[in-house]
Design an enzyme around this catalytic site. Structure first.
Site, PDB file in Angstrom:
ATOM      1  N   SER A 112       0.844  -1.195   0.000  1.00 19.99           N
ATOM      2  CA  SER A 112       0.000   0.000   0.000  1.00 19.99           C
ATOM      3  C   SER A 112       0.880   1.245   0.000  1.00 19.99           C
ATOM      4  O   SER A 112       1.974   1.233   0.574  1.00 19.99           O
ATOM      5  CB  SER A 112      -0.868   0.004   1.260  1.00 19.99           C
ATOM      6  OG  SER A 112      -1.498   1.259   1.408  1.00 19.99           O
ATOM      7  N   TYR A 150      -1.509  -1.132  10.218  1.00 17.46           N
ATOM      8  CA  TYR A 150      -1.688  -1.395   8.781  1.00 17.46           C
ATOM      9  C   TYR A 150      -0.435  -0.999   8.010  1.00 17.46           C
ATOM     10  O   TYR A 150       0.123  -1.791   7.244  1.00 17.46           O
ATOM     11  CB  TYR A 150      -2.897  -0.611   8.274  1.00 17.46           C
ATOM     12  CG  TYR A 150      -3.191  -0.819   6.795  1.00 17.46           C
ATOM     13  CD1 TYR A 150      -3.675  -2.036   6.333  1.00 17.46           C
ATOM     14  CD2 TYR A 150      -2.991   0.208   5.874  1.00 17.46           C
ATOM     15  CE1 TYR A 150      -3.950  -2.226   4.989  1.00 17.46           C
ATOM     16  CE2 TYR A 150      -3.267   0.025   4.532  1.00 17.46           C
ATOM     17  CZ  TYR A 150      -3.748  -1.189   4.091  1.00 17.46           C
ATOM     18  OH  TYR A 150      -4.018  -1.373   2.763  1.00 17.46           O
TER      19      TYR A 150
HETATM   20  P1  NAD Z   1     -11.381  -6.009   0.369  1.00 19.48           P
HETATM   21  O1  NAD Z   1     -11.698  -5.850   1.818  1.00 19.48           O
HETATM   22  O2  NAD Z   1     -12.439  -5.810  -0.642  1.00 19.48           O
HETATM   23  O3  NAD Z   1     -10.686  -7.401   0.118  1.00 19.48           O
HETATM   24  C1  NAD Z   1      -9.869  -8.054   1.058  1.00 19.48           C
HETATM   25  C2  NAD Z   1     -10.197  -9.529   1.031  1.00 19.48           C
HETATM   26  O4  NAD Z   1      -9.328 -10.217   1.924  1.00 19.48           O
HETATM   27  C3  NAD Z   1     -11.637  -9.835   1.467  1.00 19.48           C
HETATM   28  O5  NAD Z   1     -12.254 -10.635   0.482  1.00 19.48           O
HETATM   29  C4  NAD Z   1     -11.447 -10.603   2.769  1.00 19.48           C
HETATM   30  O6  NAD Z   1     -12.426 -11.595   2.974  1.00 19.48           O
HETATM   31  C5  NAD Z   1     -10.078 -11.219   2.567  1.00 19.48           C
HETATM   32  N1  NAD Z   1      -9.460 -11.607   3.833  1.00 19.48           N
HETATM   33  C6  NAD Z   1      -9.349 -10.856   4.956  1.00 19.48           C
HETATM   34  N2  NAD Z   1      -8.765 -11.581   5.929  1.00 19.48           N
HETATM   35  C7  NAD Z   1      -8.485 -12.798   5.406  1.00 19.48           C
HETATM   36  C8  NAD Z   1      -7.910 -13.981   5.926  1.00 19.48           C
HETATM   37  N3  NAD Z   1      -7.489 -14.054   7.193  1.00 19.48           N
HETATM   38  N4  NAD Z   1      -7.791 -15.059   5.116  1.00 19.48           N
HETATM   39  C9  NAD Z   1      -8.233 -15.005   3.839  1.00 19.48           C
HETATM   40  N5  NAD Z   1      -8.791 -13.915   3.291  1.00 19.48           N
HETATM   41  C10 NAD Z   1      -8.928 -12.819   4.072  1.00 19.48           C
HETATM   42  O7  NAD Z   1     -10.196  -4.974   0.118  1.00 19.48           O
HETATM   43  P2  NAD Z   1      -9.420  -4.475  -1.176  1.00 19.48           P
HETATM   44  O8  NAD Z   1      -9.491  -3.018  -1.147  1.00 19.48           O
HETATM   45  O9  NAD Z   1      -9.786  -5.233  -2.392  1.00 19.48           O
HETATM   46  O10 NAD Z   1      -7.943  -4.860  -0.715  1.00 19.48           O
HETATM   47  C11 NAD Z   1      -7.149  -5.854  -1.283  1.00 19.48           C
HETATM   48  C12 NAD Z   1      -5.721  -5.605  -0.848  1.00 19.48           C
HETATM   49  O11 NAD Z   1      -5.287  -4.344  -1.353  1.00 19.48           O
HETATM   50  C13 NAD Z   1      -5.548  -5.525   0.670  1.00 19.48           C
HETATM   51  O12 NAD Z   1      -4.362  -6.182   1.047  1.00 19.48           O
HETATM   52  C14 NAD Z   1      -5.439  -4.040   0.927  1.00 19.48           C
HETATM   53  O13 NAD Z   1      -4.717  -3.761   2.085  1.00 19.48           O
HETATM   54  C15 NAD Z   1      -4.727  -3.581  -0.313  1.00 19.48           C
HETATM   55  N6  NAD Z   1      -4.883  -2.149  -0.612  1.00 19.48           N
HETATM   56  C16 NAD Z   1      -6.107  -1.606  -0.821  1.00 19.48           C
HETATM   57  C17 NAD Z   1      -6.216  -0.248  -1.083  1.00 19.48           C
HETATM   58  C18 NAD Z   1      -7.531   0.416  -1.321  1.00 19.48           C
HETATM   59  O14 NAD Z   1      -7.563   1.651  -1.369  1.00 19.48           O
HETATM   60  N7  NAD Z   1      -8.610  -0.312  -1.494  1.00 19.48           N
HETATM   61  C19 NAD Z   1      -5.073   0.551  -1.110  1.00 19.48           C
HETATM   62  C20 NAD Z   1      -3.835  -0.035  -0.896  1.00 19.48           C
HETATM   63  C21 NAD Z   1      -3.767  -1.398  -0.641  1.00 19.48           C
END
Ligand code: NAD
Length: 254
Positions: free
Chosen positions: A145, A160
């Protein structure tokens, strides 16, 4: 080693409706990859797998796995290895956020964030690397991130940011240590991407404010991130290792 005609990618956290993982599963399926989805919710994982198979005609598998549980991970990765074509890619996408300021964050929350984001990534990658080494080919992508690079984000705080910074270091170390086995390791560091991870907690005013500072002038989409992941995983990504791709619209230039 030669890139197989039909490679398999394993994606964690790819079941959420509007998430980066699901979009990446579709992107990879469209490009001919077989796809394994490992997410907490077995039913949702199976649903995504089914959807990708149906729309793109590739082999898929969806499994309910808590990636912070070592045994569940080992069992799931063994199934992926047994039931899908050659495993070539792993995308460490599952993650949870923590909005709590450092002065208020409790031990339990702190540990859970590291258990999922860091230890889960370790378990999944360790299991995948054992398989990659058999054919001297593998690609690892950590979903970090921008928050890791700039000290907290729009939403994520110390736990985080710290956990996501660990992923950058891990990918770089894997790049060095695993190169001799034909394995590359890279990260993507997304900025603000429109998904549900913030649970709708980003107000419209805050969005407006963020956009003012953004060179590209729009919030990122899951497809922006999926494209970067596909590039790092694919045939053309073979000479990139230890790299962090900032998919952030210029919000953080360093
Ligand atoms: P999201 O919450 O839609 O998806 C995250 C997924 O991870 C969910 O489906 C959840 O069920 C799964 N998950 C959580 N804990 C788990 C576990 N213990 N075992 C298996 N699965 C698990 O979020 P997103 O925005 O699609 O994020 C995806 C990745 O991108 C994450 O790592 C997040 O930190 C990163 N990210 C997101 C953003 C943003 O702005 N959305 C920015 C930077 C990084």
């Amino acid at each position: 080693a030669d890139f197989p005609q039909q490679p398999t990618a394993l994606l964690t956290g790819a079941a959420s409706e509007r998430g980066i993982g699901r979009a990446t599963a579709h992107r990879l399926g469209r490009e001919g990859w077989a796809v394994a989805v490992l997410d907490l919710d077995a039913e949702a994982s199976a649903e995504v797998a089914h959807e990708v198979a149906e729309q793109h005609g590739v082999a898929t598998l969806g499994l309910g796995v808590d990636i912070s549980d070592e045994q569940q991970v080992d069992r799931a990765v063994a199934r992926v290895d047994a039931e899908l074509p050659q495993l070539v890619g792993v995308v460490n996408n599952a993650g949870i956020s923590s909005p709590t300021p450092f002065t208020e964050v409790g031990t339990e929350e702190w540990k859970r964030v590291f258990d999922v984001n860091v230890h889960g990534t370790f378990f999944v990658t360790r299991a995948a690397v054992r398989i990659f080494r058999r054919r001297s080919l593998g690609r690892i992508v950590n979903v970090s991130s921008a928050s890791a690079e700039r000290g907290g984000g729009v939403y994520g705080r110390a736990a985080y940011s710290g956990s996501k910074a660990a992923l950058l270091g891990l990918a770089k170390t894997w790049a060095r240590e695993l190169g001799e086995y034909g394995i590359t390791a890279n990260s993507v560091a997304p900025g603000s991407i429109d998904t549900d991870i913030m649970g709708g907690r980003l107000s419209d005013e805050r969005k407006e404010f963020l956009l003012q500072e953004l060179p590209v002038g729009r919030v990122g989409t899951v497809d922006d991130v999926a494209g970067a992941i596909h590039y790092l995983l694919g045939r053309d990504g073979g000479y990139l290792t230890g790299v962090t791709l900032d998919v952030n619209g210029g919000s953080h230039i360093h």
